[in-house]
Design a protein around this motif. Structure first.
Motif, PDB file in Angstrom:
ATOM      1  N   HIS A 105       0.810  -1.219   0.108  1.00 24.46           N
ATOM      2  CA  HIS A 105       0.057  -0.173  -0.019  1.00 24.46           C
ATOM      3  C   HIS A 105       0.926   1.276   0.065  1.00 24.46           C
ATOM      4  O   HIS A 105       0.404   2.249  -0.209  1.00 24.46           O
ATOM      5  CB  HIS A 105      -0.772  -0.183   1.435  1.00 24.46           C
ATOM      6  CG  HIS A 105      -0.408   0.119   2.635  1.00 24.46           C
ATOM      7  ND1 HIS A 105       0.216  -0.971   3.328  1.00 24.46           N
ATOM      8  CD2 HIS A 105      -0.127   1.124   3.428  1.00 24.46           C
ATOM      9  CE1 HIS A 105       0.764  -0.433   4.267  1.00 24.46           C
ATOM     10  NE2 HIS A 105       0.726   1.031   4.369  1.00 24.46           N
ATOM     11  N   GLY A 106       1.979   1.184   0.515  1.00 21.69           N
ATOM     12  CA  GLY A 106       2.872   2.433   0.397  1.00 21.69           C
ATOM     13  C   GLY A 106       3.375   2.884  -0.724  1.00 21.69           C
ATOM     14  O   GLY A 106       4.177   3.857  -0.928  1.00 21.69           O
ATOM     15  N   ALA A 107       3.398   1.862  -1.707  1.00 23.55           N
ATOM     16  CA  ALA A 107       4.043   2.258  -3.127  1.00 23.55           C
ATOM     17  C   ALA A 107       3.511   3.554  -3.826  1.00 23.55           C
ATOM     18  O   ALA A 107       4.421   4.146  -4.187  1.00 23.55           O
ATOM     19  CB  ALA A 107       3.922   0.896  -4.034  1.00 23.55           C
ATOM     20  N   SER A 108       2.400   3.525  -3.683  1.00 23.63           N
ATOM     21  CA  SER A 108       1.795   4.910  -4.383  1.00 23.63           C
ATOM     22  C   SER A 108       2.057   6.164  -3.832  1.00 23.63           C
ATOM     23  O   SER A 108       1.678   7.137  -4.362  1.00 23.63           O
ATOM     24  CB  SER A 108       0.409   4.547  -4.651  1.00 23.63           C
ATOM     25  OG  SER A 108      -0.235   4.282  -3.497  1.00 23.63           O
ATOM     26  N   ARG A 109       2.804   5.942  -2.665  1.00 22.94           N
ATOM     27  CA  ARG A 109       2.817   7.362  -1.963  1.00 22.94           C
ATOM     28  C   ARG A 109       4.202   8.074  -2.323  1.00 22.94           C
ATOM     29  O   ARG A 109       4.642   9.139  -2.182  1.00 22.94           O
ATOM     30  CB  ARG A 109       3.061   7.065  -0.397  1.00 22.94           C
ATOM     31  CG  ARG A 109       1.887   6.480   0.203  1.00 22.94           C
ATOM     32  CD  ARG A 109       2.025   6.186   1.641  1.00 22.94           C
ATOM     33  NE  ARG A 109       0.859   5.361   2.273  1.00 22.94           N
ATOM     34  CZ  ARG A 109       0.832   4.910   3.429  1.00 22.94           C
ATOM     35  NH1 ARG A 109       2.068   4.710   4.194  1.00 22.94           N
ATOM     36  NH2 ARG A 109      -0.234   4.250   3.934  1.00 22.94           N
ATOM     37  N   GLY A 110       5.032   7.374  -2.877  1.00 25.74           N
ATOM     38  CA  GLY A 110       6.229   7.823  -3.485  1.00 25.74           C
ATOM     39  C   GLY A 110       6.212   8.745  -4.679  1.00 25.74           C
ATOM     40  O   GLY A 110       5.327   8.706  -5.392  1.00 25.74           O
ATOM     41  N   ARG A 111       7.214   9.691  -4.829  1.00 21.57           N
ATOM     42  CA  ARG A 111       7.132  10.570  -6.143  1.00 21.57           C
ATOM     43  C   ARG A 111       7.099   9.743  -7.362  1.00 21.57           C
ATOM     44  O   ARG A 111       8.026   8.827  -7.538  1.00 21.57           O
ATOM     45  CB  ARG A 111       8.493  11.398  -6.047  1.00 21.57           C
ATOM     46  CG  ARG A 111       8.634  12.366  -4.743  1.00 21.57           C
ATOM     47  CD  ARG A 111       9.736  13.208  -4.726  1.00 21.57           C
ATOM     48  NE  ARG A 111      10.707  11.909  -4.878  1.00 21.57           N
ATOM     49  CZ  ARG A 111      12.246  12.359  -5.461  1.00 21.57           C
ATOM     50  NH1 ARG A 111      12.370  13.374  -5.932  1.00 21.57           N
ATOM     51  NH2 ARG A 111      12.987  11.343  -5.338  1.00 21.57           N
ATOM     52  N   HIS A 112       6.448  10.193  -8.319  1.00 23.39           N
ATOM     53  CA  HIS A 112       6.370   9.928  -9.838  1.00 23.39           C
ATOM     54  C   HIS A 112       6.040   8.302  -9.801  1.00 23.39           C
ATOM     55  O   HIS A 112       6.311   7.671 -10.889  1.00 23.39           O
ATOM     56  CB  HIS A 112       7.699  10.197 -10.468  1.00 23.39           C
ATOM     57  CG  HIS A 112       8.190  11.506 -10.182  1.00 23.39           C
ATOM     58  ND1 HIS A 112       7.617  12.400 -10.718  1.00 23.39           N
ATOM     59  CD2 HIS A 112       9.364  12.123  -9.646  1.00 23.39           C
ATOM     60  CE1 HIS A 112       8.303  13.624 -10.651  1.00 23.39           C
ATOM     61  NE2 HIS A 112       9.456  13.392  -9.984  1.00 23.39           N
ATOM     62  N   PHE A 113       5.251   8.073  -8.794  1.00 19.34           N
ATOM     63  CA  PHE A 113       4.829   6.449  -8.753  1.00 19.34           C
ATOM     64  C   PHE A 113       3.973   6.165 -10.285  1.00 19.34           C
ATOM     65  O   PHE A 113       3.327   7.053 -10.744  1.00 19.34           O
ATOM     66  CB  PHE A 113       3.974   6.112  -7.706  1.00 19.34           C
ATOM     67  CG  PHE A 113       3.187   4.812  -7.976  1.00 19.34           C
ATOM     68  CD1 PHE A 113       3.788   3.765  -7.477  1.00 19.34           C
ATOM     69  CD2 PHE A 113       1.729   4.928  -8.147  1.00 19.34           C
ATOM     70  CE1 PHE A 113       3.380   2.515  -7.459  1.00 19.34           C
ATOM     71  CE2 PHE A 113       1.197   3.594  -8.142  1.00 19.34           C
ATOM     72  CZ  PHE A 113       1.886   2.471  -7.952  1.00 19.34           C
ATOM     73  N   HIS A 114       4.323   4.929 -10.820  1.00 19.41           N
ATOM     74  CA  HIS A 114       3.539   4.715 -12.084  1.00 19.41           C
ATOM     75  C   HIS A 114       3.589   2.903 -12.020  1.00 19.41           C
ATOM     76  O   HIS A 114       4.088   2.217 -11.292  1.00 19.41           O
ATOM     77  CB  HIS A 114       4.464   5.132 -13.200  1.00 19.41           C
ATOM     78  CG  HIS A 114       5.652   4.353 -13.594  1.00 19.41           C
ATOM     79  ND1 HIS A 114       6.059   3.175 -14.147  1.00 19.41           N
ATOM     80  CD2 HIS A 114       7.083   4.832 -12.886  1.00 19.41           C
ATOM     81  CE1 HIS A 114       7.174   2.987 -14.114  1.00 19.41           C
ATOM     82  NE2 HIS A 114       7.910   3.916 -13.254  1.00 19.41           N
ATOM     83  N   LEU A 115       2.704   2.468 -12.850  1.00 18.99           N
ATOM     84  CA  LEU A 115       2.664   1.180 -13.076  1.00 18.99           C
ATOM     85  C   LEU A 115       3.482   0.803 -14.419  1.00 18.99           C
ATOM     86  O   LEU A 115       3.494   1.716 -15.205  1.00 18.99           O
ATOM     87  CB  LEU A 115       1.055   0.797 -13.512  1.00 18.99           C
ATOM     88  CG  LEU A 115       0.037   1.340 -12.699  1.00 18.99           C
ATOM     89  CD1 LEU A 115      -1.242   0.656 -12.773  1.00 18.99           C
ATOM     90  CD2 LEU A 115       0.572   0.339 -11.160  1.00 18.99           C
ATOM     91  N   LEU A 116       3.941  -0.214 -14.490  1.00 16.39           N
ATOM     92  CA  LEU A 116       4.766  -0.754 -15.711  1.00 16.39           C
ATOM     93  C   LEU A 116       4.292  -2.353 -15.904  1.00 16.39           C
ATOM     94  O   LEU A 116       4.328  -3.127 -15.254  1.00 16.39           O
ATOM     95  CB  LEU A 116       6.397  -0.932 -15.456  1.00 16.39           C
ATOM     96  CG  LEU A 116       7.184  -1.445 -16.317  1.00 16.39           C
ATOM     97  CD1 LEU A 116       6.920  -0.909 -17.778  1.00 16.39           C
ATOM     98  CD2 LEU A 116       8.539  -1.401 -16.026  1.00 16.39           C
ATOM     99  N   GLY A 117       3.720  -2.435 -17.077  1.00 17.97           N
ATOM    100  CA  GLY A 117       2.922  -3.652 -17.625  1.00 17.97           C
ATOM    101  C   GLY A 117       3.873  -4.294 -18.605  1.00 17.97           C
ATOM    102  O   GLY A 117       4.157  -3.457 -19.609  1.00 17.97           O
TER     103      GLY A 117
END
Length: 335
Positions: free
Chosen positions: A214-226
């Motif tokens: 759950h903490g992943a999206s709190r970081g700067r410039h968070f994104h998904l890579l598929g």
């Protein structure tokens, strides 16, 4: 050792999945590697696996024929180092070991049935160069035919010799993919209710990982890579390509609103419309909405504005690993 073309050493990576058989043959370069041959064929090895728990004879036959082509390509290129992996279909089928033995007997190839952790980490290694270096972290996922690997990565600087696996904060392998999900819910006539039922099923499987990460999206410039046929297909549809073009798809950034638009377009389309799209085709038309449902569950668990598309993954991760083990970038063997 030189290969038969008089060039540098040739490496091969083969990925036999639930849906596809894929091969890459490459030689190292100073900036990574250069692909000198490739092969990809939809074999649907895991067809019916969700109900019978065995690999069927027609599927086995299709896979073995594809593997014979891969063997011929490796021989023609004088491959000196190879890793040939099989994933979820061979892991879960009761006759998986017998299939591997038969492959060795009929093709001369020795398949390595990898565990889920290995599969997840290879996928990350294969597409890690597409992670935003400014991002504190990202969620990397690989939607396969029989399983879906999802990984939280943070702090990866992107060096050739740096193993992104050491930057994994959490990972999970979900026991569902486009083939198994489509077989359970149907892939031809997919209503909105059926689509949402697929999303709900995957969301339930994803809940534990979503809590740990759950903490992943709190970081700067968070994104998904598929990395998978699902996301590359969505990218191709988004670009309205007259035919699939890896050069335009690999590395593409898609906005959240654009991904939503494509998914809604595909839900609204009839099966024939999906089959007629040059980036989908008849072989994938009954699977693409199951893939979209898996992607949608991931997007709902980790909302963000950016999705990066990777037309690379397990095979590239294998090649990077083999070349790294041989120290080609330190020895100056790469050209």
């Amino acid at each position: 050792m030189r290969n038969r073309d008089g060039r540098g050493p040739a490496y091969a990576a083969l990925d036999l999945g639930t849906n596809n058989c894929r091969l890459l043959v490459a030689e190292p370069t100073r900036g990574g590697f250069r692909v000198i041959d490739a092969f990809s064929r939809i074999v649907r090895l895991g067809e019916g696996l969700g109900t019978a728990n065995v690999l069927g004879e027609p599927a086995i036959g299709r896979a073995i024929e594809a593997l014979k082509i891969c063997r011929a390509k490796m021989e023609a290129r004088g491959v000196t180092r190879a890793r040939l992996i099989a994933t979820e279909a061979c892991r879960s089928a009761s006759n998986g070991p017998a299939f591997v033995t038969r492959v060795a007997r009929e093709t001369g190839l020795t398949l390595e049935v990898v565990d889920r952790r290995t599969e997840a980490f290879l996928a990350v290694r294969g597409c890690a160069s597409l992670l935003d270096p400014q991002a504190d972290g990202a969620i990397v996922f690989d939607i396969g035919g029989g399983s879906t690997e999802i990984v939280w990565v943070s702090g990866f600087a992107g060096g050739l010799d740096e193993d992104p696996g050491s930057h994994v904060q959490a990972w999970e392998s979900l026991p569902t993919g486009v083939v198994t999900l489509a077989e359970r819910h149907g892939g031809i006539d997919v209503t909105r209710d059926i689509f949402e039922a697929m999303v709900d099923e995957v969301s339930g499987l994803l809940a534990g990982f979503a809590e740990r990460a759950h903490g992943a999206s709190r970081g700067r410039h968070f994104h998904l890579l598929g990395t998978s046929g699902t996301v590359t297909t969505i990218a191709g549809v988004h670009l309205d390509l007259p035919r699939y073009d890896r050069r335009r798809v690999d590395g593409l950034w898609m906005a959240n609103v654009d991904a939503t638009r494509v998914i809604e377009r595909l839900i609204a389309a009839e099966y024939g419309e999906r089959a007629a799209n040059p980036c989908i085709g008849r072989e994938r038309a009954d699977l693409v909405l199951a893939g979209c449902a898996i992607l949608e569950a991931i997007r709902r668990a980790f909302p963000c504005e950016r999705l990066r598309i990777a037309d690379r993954g397990l095979r590239e991760g294998i090649l990077m690993g083999l070349m790294g083990e041989d120290g080609v970038w330190q020895k100056g063997a790469a050209r």
